[in-house]
Write a protein that holds these residues in place. Structure first.
Motif, PDB file in Angstrom:
ATOM      1  N   SER A  61       0.580  -0.094 -11.901  1.00 31.16           N
ATOM      2  CA  SER A  61       0.019   0.558 -10.922  1.00 31.16           C
ATOM      3  C   SER A  61       0.970   1.558 -10.350  1.00 31.16           C
ATOM      4  O   SER A  61       2.114   1.375 -10.021  1.00 31.16           O
ATOM      5  CB  SER A  61      -0.873  -0.270  -9.988  1.00 31.16           C
ATOM      6  OG  SER A  61      -1.212   0.599  -8.970  1.00 31.16           O
ATOM      7  N   ASP A  62       0.132   2.839 -10.186  1.00 29.04           N
ATOM      8  CA  ASP A  62       1.116   3.982  -9.355  1.00 29.04           C
ATOM      9  C   ASP A  62       0.707   3.888  -7.900  1.00 29.04           C
ATOM     10  O   ASP A  62       1.215   4.748  -7.219  1.00 29.04           O
ATOM     11  CB  ASP A  62       0.918   5.184  -9.981  1.00 29.04           C
ATOM     12  CG  ASP A  62      -0.713   5.585  -9.867  1.00 29.04           C
ATOM     13  OD1 ASP A  62      -1.413   4.768  -9.270  1.00 29.04           O
ATOM     14  OD2 ASP A  62      -0.766   6.800 -10.106  1.00 29.04           O
ATOM     15  N   VAL A  63      -0.047   2.737  -7.583  1.00 33.03           N
ATOM     16  CA  VAL A  63      -0.477   2.727  -6.035  1.00 33.03           C
ATOM     17  C   VAL A  63       0.910   2.230  -5.229  1.00 33.03           C
ATOM     18  O   VAL A  63       1.199   1.135  -5.601  1.00 33.03           O
ATOM     19  CB  VAL A  63      -1.679   1.942  -5.906  1.00 33.03           C
ATOM     20  CG1 VAL A  63      -2.032   1.573  -4.458  1.00 33.03           C
ATOM     21  CG2 VAL A  63      -2.698   2.569  -6.630  1.00 33.03           C
TER      22      VAL A  63
ATOM     23  N   VAL B 286       0.724  -1.694  -3.926  1.00 35.12           N
ATOM     24  CA  VAL B 286       0.988  -2.614  -5.289  1.00 35.12           C
ATOM     25  C   VAL B 286       2.503  -2.651  -5.442  1.00 35.12           C
ATOM     26  O   VAL B 286       3.102  -3.605  -5.415  1.00 35.12           O
ATOM     27  CB  VAL B 286       0.234  -2.141  -6.372  1.00 35.12           C
ATOM     28  CG1 VAL B 286       0.589  -3.184  -7.507  1.00 35.12           C
ATOM     29  CG2 VAL B 286      -1.280  -1.986  -6.110  1.00 35.12           C
ATOM     30  N   GLN B 287       3.144  -1.400  -5.428  1.00 38.74           N
ATOM     31  CA  GLN B 287       4.381  -1.354  -5.745  1.00 38.74           C
ATOM     32  C   GLN B 287       5.368  -2.046  -4.514  1.00 38.74           C
ATOM     33  O   GLN B 287       6.296  -3.015  -4.996  1.00 38.74           O
ATOM     34  CB  GLN B 287       4.961   0.044  -5.954  1.00 38.74           C
ATOM     35  CG  GLN B 287       4.323   0.689  -7.130  1.00 38.74           C
ATOM     36  CD  GLN B 287       4.661   2.258  -7.191  1.00 38.74           C
ATOM     37  OE1 GLN B 287       5.694   2.611  -6.844  1.00 38.74           O
ATOM     38  NE2 GLN B 287       4.036   2.811  -8.229  1.00 38.74           N
TER      39      GLN B 287
ATOM     40  N   THR C 178       3.936   8.257  -6.570  1.00 39.00           N
ATOM     41  CA  THR C 178       3.335   7.364  -6.030  1.00 39.00           C
ATOM     42  C   THR C 178       1.981   7.815  -5.642  1.00 39.00           C
ATOM     43  O   THR C 178       1.822   8.893  -4.523  1.00 39.00           O
ATOM     44  CB  THR C 178       4.027   6.391  -5.199  1.00 39.00           C
ATOM     45  OG1 THR C 178       5.240   6.032  -5.653  1.00 39.00           O
ATOM     46  CG2 THR C 178       3.215   5.466  -4.603  1.00 39.00           C
ATOM     47  N   ARG C 179       0.909   6.892  -5.466  1.00 39.15           N
ATOM     48  CA  ARG C 179      -0.149   7.211  -4.617  1.00 39.15           C
ATOM     49  C   ARG C 179      -0.344   6.449  -3.411  1.00 39.15           C
ATOM     50  O   ARG C 179       0.157   5.059  -3.484  1.00 39.15           O
ATOM     51  CB  ARG C 179      -1.463   6.707  -5.492  1.00 39.15           C
ATOM     52  CG  ARG C 179      -1.776   7.756  -6.786  1.00 39.15           C
ATOM     53  CD  ARG C 179      -3.052   7.173  -7.323  1.00 39.15           C
ATOM     54  NE  ARG C 179      -3.147   7.761  -8.466  1.00 39.15           N
ATOM     55  CZ  ARG C 179      -3.871   8.991  -8.679  1.00 39.15           C
ATOM     56  NH1 ARG C 179      -4.425   9.559  -7.938  1.00 39.15           N
ATOM     57  NH2 ARG C 179      -4.073   9.823  -9.902  1.00 39.15           N
TER      58      ARG C 179
ATOM     59  N   LEU D  62      -2.650   5.279  -1.549  1.00 38.73           N
ATOM     60  CA  LEU D  62      -3.647   4.336  -1.534  1.00 38.73           C
ATOM     61  C   LEU D  62      -4.583   4.526  -2.608  1.00 38.73           C
ATOM     62  O   LEU D  62      -4.437   5.688  -3.499  1.00 38.73           O
ATOM     63  CB  LEU D  62      -4.457   4.474  -0.320  1.00 38.73           C
ATOM     64  CG  LEU D  62      -3.910   3.861   1.037  1.00 38.73           C
ATOM     65  CD1 LEU D  62      -4.550   4.344   2.219  1.00 38.73           C
ATOM     66  CD2 LEU D  62      -3.754   2.247   1.047  1.00 38.73           C
ATOM     67  N   TRP D  63      -5.466   3.453  -3.053  1.00 34.66           N
ATOM     68  CA  TRP D  63      -6.453   3.817  -4.245  1.00 34.66           C
ATOM     69  C   TRP D  63      -7.375   4.824  -3.953  1.00 34.66           C
ATOM     70  O   TRP D  63      -7.837   5.192  -2.766  1.00 34.66           O
ATOM     71  CB  TRP D  63      -7.289   2.375  -4.268  1.00 34.66           C
ATOM     72  CG  TRP D  63      -6.309   1.294  -4.785  1.00 34.66           C
ATOM     73  CD1 TRP D  63      -6.108   0.895  -6.191  1.00 34.66           C
ATOM     74  CD2 TRP D  63      -5.701   0.336  -3.870  1.00 34.66           C
ATOM     75  NE1 TRP D  63      -5.405  -0.114  -6.348  1.00 34.66           N
ATOM     76  CE2 TRP D  63      -5.062  -0.386  -4.886  1.00 34.66           C
ATOM     77  CE3 TRP D  63      -5.423   0.399  -2.668  1.00 34.66           C
ATOM     78  CZ2 TRP D  63      -4.270  -1.567  -4.227  1.00 34.66           C
ATOM     79  CZ3 TRP D  63      -4.849  -0.592  -2.187  1.00 34.66           C
ATOM     80  CH2 TRP D  63      -4.205  -1.822  -2.931  1.00 34.66           C
ATOM     81  N   GLY D  64      -7.417   5.800  -4.849  1.00 33.65           N
ATOM     82  CA  GLY D  64      -8.422   6.993  -4.782  1.00 33.65           C
ATOM     83  C   GLY D  64      -7.852   8.237  -4.086  1.00 33.65           C
ATOM     84  O   GLY D  64      -8.508   9.389  -4.368  1.00 33.65           O
TER      85      GLY D  64
ATOM     86  N   TYR E  63       4.877   9.123   3.905  1.00 28.39           N
ATOM     87  CA  TYR E  63       4.566   7.910   3.434  1.00 28.39           C
ATOM     88  C   TYR E  63       5.497   6.823   3.809  1.00 28.39           C
ATOM     89  O   TYR E  63       5.484   5.777   4.279  1.00 28.39           O
ATOM     90  CB  TYR E  63       4.207   8.003   2.169  1.00 28.39           C
ATOM     91  CG  TYR E  63       4.169   6.501   1.210  1.00 28.39           C
ATOM     92  CD1 TYR E  63       2.905   5.758   1.327  1.00 28.39           C
ATOM     93  CD2 TYR E  63       5.136   6.064   0.564  1.00 28.39           C
ATOM     94  CE1 TYR E  63       2.858   4.428   0.977  1.00 28.39           C
ATOM     95  CE2 TYR E  63       5.188   4.777   0.028  1.00 28.39           C
ATOM     96  CZ  TYR E  63       3.983   4.064   0.019  1.00 28.39           C
ATOM     97  OH  TYR E  63       3.651   2.930  -0.507  1.00 28.39           O
TER      98      TYR E  63
END
Length: 336
Positions: free
Chosen positions: A82-84, A87-88, A149-150, A152-154, A167
């Motif tokens: 995941s790139d969120v 999660v990382q 990295t994102r 958050l989701w979306g 961030y």
């Protein structure tokens, strides 16, 4: 009087640095913003160093090991899972904590200089492993071109230096705040009591080894999170990010900021890294010498850099305590 003046000066410097960190993305160029983001990640590791060295009385030079574990785990997760960012972070925290758990048999029985040497060896072994495990770490060349990295989701990826910095700043502030909240509970009281007089804490029926293990794993988890932030901030990672010079800078930052102060450790690390980068340009080849002299001066001149004095022994049954004897800080009512 002198200690009070030093604390007041540290408070003013800390407030100025924190205010500067908030306005920095709009006041400096992109290169400086990227440098500050990496510095904040290192400052979060310094929070764990302060937790161990100042609060719990366990000097360490090995927090770069879980720092590296979190960084490389973040790379693997970002590329394959995941790139969120959250999660990382969670997986990197688990990696840092797992490495700390693996070293518990070495660090829990040790104290003082012996503990310092053990943690130094752990940190150096982690650097050697990172340099040789080329399939995962890229070896001494490192890993470049890491995907952004994102947050958050979306949401879109963090594509600019300012976005990555903000961030990183938010995550560091949240995690440092959580550490401060925990230290205001009975946990912080127990850690400080063990630092001041471990024998008395054991005599009171407390499981000191469990406290040491817990704070060591917590510091490892914090360093793991910092490793994930490092990858997000600079999109590149190599074994050079986790060498002995990084460990020394962390300890110097903690000493300058106040060994028992979590916020001071964060500010101290930011100041020390900023000074190092400035010295590398102003005094080519002499920056390590200047920083070494600064470490020696801080250890001798700053009151909070010295080891806390042991509290006087408890009076014998029926004996009244001497005038001016402080009450024990060891909590009562918590058995083994």
């Amino acid at each position: 009087m002198r200690d009070r003046a030093v604390r007041a000066l540290r408070g003013l410097v800390g407030a100025a640095v924190l205010a500067g960190l908030v306005v920095a993305p709009w006041a400096v160029d992109d290169y400086t913003v990227a440098l500050l983001a990496r510095t904040l990640a290192l400052g979060l590791v310094a929070v764990g160093v302060a937790l161990l060295t100042g609060v719990a009385g366990l000097p360490t030079l090995g927090q770069t090991a879980p720092y590296a574990a979190g960084a490389y785990t973040g790379v693997v997760v970002g590329g394959q899972l995941s790139d969120v960012g959250p999660v990382q972070l969670v997986v990197a925290v688990a990696a840092g904590a797992a490495l700390a758990v693996a070293t518990l048999p070495l660090v829990v029985p040790a104290r003082g200089v012996v503990l310092l040497m053990i943690t130094l060896a752990v940190g150096e072994l982690a650097v050697v492993l990172a340099g040789r495990w080329t399939a995962v770490t890229g070896g001494t060349d490192g890993l470049a071109g890491i995907a952004p990295t994102r947050p958050l989701w979306g949401l879109p990826p963090l594509a600019t230096d300012r976005a990555r910095y903000l961030y990183t700043l938010v995550v560091v502030a949240v995690l440092a705040g959580l550490v401060l909240l925990v230290l205001r509970t009975r946990v912080g009281l127990l850690l400080r009591a063990g630092r001041d007089d471990e024998a008395r804490l054991r005599a009171g029926g407390h499981r000191v080894s469990a406290h040491v293990a817990g704070v060591h794993v917590a510091a490892g988890a914090i360093a793991g999170a910092a490793g994930s932030l490092l990858v997000t901030a600079q999109q590149y990672v190599s074994p050079a990010d986790f060498g002995f010079d990084t460990s020394a800078l962390l300890l110097l930052g903690v000493v300058v900021g106040g060994t028992a102060s979590v916020g001071g450790a964060l500010v101290g690390a930011v100041l020390v890294v900023a000074a190092r980068d400035w010295l590398f340009g102003a005094l080519p080849g002499q920056a390590p010498l200047v920083l070494g002299l600064a470490f020696v001066a801080a250890a001798y001149l700053l009151p909070t850099a010295r080891r806390p004095r042991r509290r006087p022994a408890a009076p014998a049954p029926g004996e009244r305590p001497a005038a001016g004897t402080p009450r024990s800080t060891v909590p009562t009512g918590v058995g083994a």
